[in-house]
Design an enzyme around this catalytic site. Sequence first.
Site, PDB file in Angstrom:
ATOM      1  CG  ASP A 305      65.110 -42.044 -26.977  1.00  0.00           C
ATOM      2  OD1 ASP A 305      65.573 -42.659 -27.953  1.00  0.00           O
ATOM      3  OD2 ASP A 305      65.239 -42.437 -25.804  1.00  0.00           O
ATOM      4  CD  GLU A 359      63.906 -44.965 -30.745  1.00  0.00           C
ATOM      5  OE1 GLU A 359      64.683 -45.921 -30.872  1.00  0.00           O
ATOM      6  OE2 GLU A 359      63.690 -44.436 -29.653  1.00  0.00           O
TER       7      GLU A 359
END
Length: 629
Positions: A305, A359
């Site tokens: 993330d 990401e």
Amino acid sequence: MENKVNEKNVYLFNEGKYYQAYELFGSHLENGGTRFTVWVPGAKSVYAVGSFSKWKENSEYKLEPIGNSGIWTVFVNKNLNGKTYKYSITDAKGNKLPLKADPYAVYAEKRPNTASIVHELNYEWKDDAWVEKRNNSNHFKEPKNIYEVHLGSWKRQDKIEDKENNYYTYRQYAKELISYVKDMGYTHIEILPIMEYPFDGSWGYQTTGYFAATSRFGKPEDLMYLIDKAHKAGIGVILDWAAGHFCLDEHGLAKFNGDMLYEDSIHPNWGTGKFDFGRPEVRSFLFSNAMFWLKEFHADGIRVDGVSSILYLNFGIDNPKQKKFNKYGDEGNLEAIEFFKELSKVVGENCPGVMMIAEESTSWPMVTYPPEAGGLGFHYKWDMGWMHDTLNYVSADFPYRDNCHDLLTFSMMYTYSENFILPFSHDEVVHGKCSLIGRMPGDTWRQFAGLRTLALYQMTHPGAKLNFMGNEFGQFIEWRYYEGLEFFLVDQFEHHKKHQNFIKALNKLYKKEHALWECDHDWKGFEWIDADNKTQNIISYIRKDEADKVNLITVLNFGINQYDEYRIGVLKRGTYKEIFNSDNQEYGGNGHLNEISIKAEKIPYHGKPYSIKIKIPALGGVILKKASK
């Protein structure tokens, strides 16, 4: 478990090269007793305190330092399995710190309690065949259609009155979620972070226990059971990993020795601790954490993330006077860059077949290139540009779509610059952005037709696929982390049921047709037919398999007019048959189908030597395939 406290492991840890540090640190049952080991450099004293000591310091549980390594350890000649504990630390200045949970604990109390629990993982895996096949396969040449799930809100146990704790358990998910995902035809599940976290509203992205599967849903072994059952059903499992920052709750990693230790700064956007990637022991912690979930929990991939927030020194900093620059004069965090490069090597050498996914929301170059070629070493990167452009386009009302046609086609200018995943993730259906169907203009029929066309576009566009739960049946309300999805819509309303049937059929077609994924990351797998028909809001293209023997023609109409004779160019002579149409009445459409085979004519069109005339539905799309004879 054998004692891992030895000179070699201590040295590797201090050098940032100990990739399975969880075997050394934490609490471990050993020779009938229990060993506690923790890293607290500069501390004056460290005690394990807990239910076994009435939460008071006791000389029996006093840890001793291992030289100047910063590591403290003690062996207690008692089996403390199941006991709760924390560390009582006196810092270098003589201050008593708030009691700290064990950074390497594999099990923790259910929130709002915050203690660690002495626990030795014990699970008999039954997925050897799956792991062996995965390790010897090339995931770049396999279908990847990912169902993203937040375990706290896929379903809730409505009969339990305590609405803050009426979660499904890992074992309930092993039965219901896996069955659902398999029936729907997805290939993978991606689970939002399940590492222990204190605040439900963070969705797991602000972590306190990096090695502990959250106890909200059961024991660690129950999560192992869930993953095991997924593998038995032929479903891969990807775990979200928040490696960039952690919450500042006092029992967690923040100021663990009285000063910044795991962190080097506070995140300007989120008020969280940013990991210090320049500290070797922190790198050992993070490398080991990734390896822990991949080796001990058999995860098939990790999605990292907020990679952008890690790579940029000035992420979230607007004031020019506060900005930092590296020795080359740019804003890249050199220590974080090297961390990712080494992480990819560590994972590749120890866990073949596993996917590393970034990401990364900017144009940072070569995210999915190997380190030896100057890249970061990830296998895949989320295509946030495609996602934003596509959603902006389908949100536009029909009379204005011709003015933003390039939002549909621009992605092909860079699609093969990285190995992309096309995400419609949780971030796109929350915080006032509207659900996917809520973005569609028009009445209810047009909204569902538009949602079908969007899904067909995603499925036929080069790149792996990801959709957040609820997208598959057209939930109108935004995602709410504190309650289950509105599955009742499928039972009570035909539109939702038919859309779910559409997604199921589309998913199964995707897996069946190799041309939709075999060359996802190679130009030879794609060719435009017509990218420029902005007047009619139509695009058309060809997807090809590895051997260039199968061509799938996709024609997508994002406009509100249907056509009975629409000519498109094709590469090969012969007969073409419609294999999929989003306007099928079974899916909620009007039934404007190509029900008979279509013979190619020797009429050049769209720069192709042959052409065919087909029916195109309003707000819909078709896929055609050349007949084998």
